[in-house]
Design a protein around this motif. Structure first.
Motif, short mmCIF file in Angstrom:
data_model
loop_
_atom_site.label_atom_id
_atom_site.label_comp_id
_atom_site.label_asym_id
_atom_site.label_seq_id
_atom_site.Cartn_x
_atom_site.Cartn_y
_atom_site.Cartn_z
N ASP A 113 0.84 -1.20 0.00
CA ASP A 113 0.00 0.00 0.00
C ASP A 113 0.87 1.25 0.00
O ASP A 113 0.64 2.19 -0.77
CB ASP A 113 -0.92 0.02 1.23
N GLU A 114 1.86 1.25 0.88
CA GLU A 114 2.74 2.41 1.00
C GLU A 114 3.57 2.61 -0.27
O GLU A 114 3.78 3.75 -0.71
CB GLU A 114 3.66 2.25 2.21
N GLY A 121 0.37 8.44 -5.51
CA GLY A 121 -0.32 9.32 -4.59
C GLY A 121 -1.26 8.55 -3.69
O GLY A 121 -2.02 7.68 -4.16
N ALA A 122 -1.23 8.85 -2.40
CA ALA A 122 -2.03 8.11 -1.43
C ALA A 122 -3.52 8.19 -1.69
O ALA A 122 -4.27 7.26 -1.42
CB ALA A 122 -1.72 8.62 -0.02
N GLU A 154 -9.79 1.53 2.29
CA GLU A 154 -9.07 2.70 1.82
C GLU A 154 -7.71 2.77 2.50
O GLU A 154 -7.60 2.56 3.71
CB GLU A 154 -9.85 3.98 2.13
N PHE A 155 -6.68 3.11 1.74
CA PHE A 155 -5.36 3.30 2.33
C PHE A 155 -5.36 4.48 3.29
O PHE A 155 -4.71 4.45 4.33
CB PHE A 155 -4.32 3.51 1.22
N SER A 156 -6.11 5.52 2.94
CA SER A 156 -6.04 6.77 3.70
C SER A 156 -7.12 6.94 4.77
O SER A 156 -7.24 8.02 5.35
CB SER A 156 -6.11 7.96 2.74
N GLY A 157 -7.92 5.93 5.03
CA GLY A 157 -8.93 6.10 6.06
C GLY A 157 -10.09 5.14 5.92
O GLY A 157 -9.94 4.04 5.38
#
Length: 312
Positions: A113-114, A121-122, A154-157
Motif C-alpha cells: 500500500d505504501e 499518490g495516497a 481505503e489506504f487513507s482512512g
C-alpha cells in the motif's frame, strides 16, 4: 452493466488476477489484462477461463496486452503481481494513470500500500485482501477451490463512496466483499494465518497444511507464531481476539492437503514473498518494541531455504 470503474487493468494475471478479471469482465466491465508468457497462448485460445464447482466460466476474446502503454489510462488498476516483482511497478503504473484513476492492490503482506502510494499518490490507493484458494492451471486458466472473499479498504482512512461502489461492482460479479474500517488492521489479521502456514509449509521442506496441523511440534509453532502476530499488531493499537486465532487454526485441517501460495511458488522454483509476509512485519514489530522471536526464527529459516529448480 453501468459501473463507476468501467475500464479496468489487471496487472499480474496469475491465479488471483485472472479469477477476478474474468468475473469483472463477464459482469460487463472493459477488463484489460497485462500478460507476459501467457499472451500468445491466450490469443490462440481466444478466451480466459475459471474452473469452479465443476463448471467453466469463460471470458471470450479477452483484451490482452504485453505492455501497459498499450492498455492506456483506465478507471481502476488492480495490482495482483507477486510482491517480489514490485520493482517493476514504477514502470508499469504510469501509463495506466489518468486524472481519476484508482489503484487497488490485492498483494500479500505489508508494504505494498505504501509503495503504490509513493508512486501514484495516497489519495488514489485502495487495498484489498483476497481470501481465496485458486491456482493457475494453464495459460489464462484458473481452477478455484474456494472463492472466499475480498476485504476491501481505503489506504487513507475509512471506506468512502467509491469504496462502496467498487464493492457493489465486485458483488455484481459474484465476489463476496467485506469492507474494512481499518485496512492495516485487516492486513495484520490476515497475517495470523499467512505467517505460520505459508512459512512453515516452505521452511519444513515443502509440506501441505494437513501435515503441519498433524505434527505436534509444527502445530505448536503455528500457535506461537499466531500469538506473536497478535502481539505485534497490539503494538500498533490493533486488537486481534484470541477467538480469531483459534478460528484461523480450526479452519485449516478441513482444507486437507492444501498448498499455500508460498509453497506453490517454492515448489515451482519461483521466488517466495519473504519480505512482504515475514520481513516487513518483523521489522515493524521490532521497531515498535514487540518481542517476536518465533517470527525472527522463521524469517531466518526462510532466507536460508535453498531455492528449488523449476525443473523439479
Amino acid at each position: 452493466m453501468s459501473c463507476l470503474f468501467s475500464r479496468i487493468a489487471i496487472v499480474g494475471a496469475g491465479a488471483i488476477g485472472t479469477y477476478y478479471g474474468v468475473r469483472l469482465g463477464r459482469a460487463g466491465a472493459d477488463v484489460r489484462f497485462l500478460l507476459r508468457s501467457d499472451l500468445d497462448a491466450v490469443r490462440r485460445r481466444g478466451a480466459m477461463a475459471i474452473h469452479e464447482n465443476g463448471a467453466t466460466l469463460e471470458l471470450r476474446t479477452p483484451a490482452v496486452f504485453v505492455r501497459t502503454e498499450e492498455i492506456g489510462a483506465v478507471d481502476l488498476v488492480i495490482v495482483t503481481l507477486k510482491t517480489t516483482a514490485n520493482d517493476r511497478l514504477a514502470q508499469l503504473l504510469p501509463p495506466l494513470i489518468g486524472p481519476d484513476t484508482v489503484v487497488l492492490t490485492l498483494q500479500n503482506g505489508l508494504g505494498s500500500d505504501e509503495l503504490i502510494a509513493s508512486l501514484v499518490g495516497a489519495e488514489r490507493v485502495l487495498g484489498g485482501l483476497a481470501f481465496i484458494a485458486s491456482t493457475r492451471t494453464a495459460p489464462g486458466e484458473v481452477t478455484c477451490y474456494h472463492p472466499g472473499s475480498i476485504t476491501l479498504g481505503e489506504f487513507s482512512g475509512a471506506p468512502r463512496e467509491r469504496t462502496r461502489m467498487l464493492a457493489a461492482q465486485f458483488s455484481a460479479a459474484g465476489v463476496t466483499i467485506k469492507l474494512a474500517d481499518n485496512l492495516l488492521a485487516a492486513r495484520w489479521h490476515k497475517l495470523v494465518w499467512n505467517v505460520p502456514f505459508n512459512g512453515l509449509a516452505v521452511a519444513a521442506g515443502g509440506i501441505t497444511t494437513d501435515r503441519i496441523c498433524a505434527d505436534p511440534r509444527l502445530a505448536a509453532r503455528v500457535r506461537a507464531l499466531m500469538r506473536e502476530v497478535q502481539h505485534a499488531a497490539a503494538a500498533f493499537g490493533i486488537t486481534i481476539a484470541d477467538e480469531f486465532l483459534q478460528q484461523q487454526f480450526d479452519v485449516t485441517p478441513p482444507m486437507d492437503a492444501y498448498r499455500p501460495s508460498s509453497l506453490v511458488d517454492f515448489l515451482a522454483g519461483r521466488e517466495v514473498e519473504i519480505e512482504a509476509i515475514w520481513g516487513e512485519p518483523l521489522r515493524r514489530a521490532q521497531a515498535a518494541g514487540a518481542d517476536v522471536p518465533e517470527l525472527a526464527k522463521l524469517y531466518d529459516e526462510l532466507r536460508t531455504v535453498p531455492r528449488r529448480s523449476s525443473a523439479n
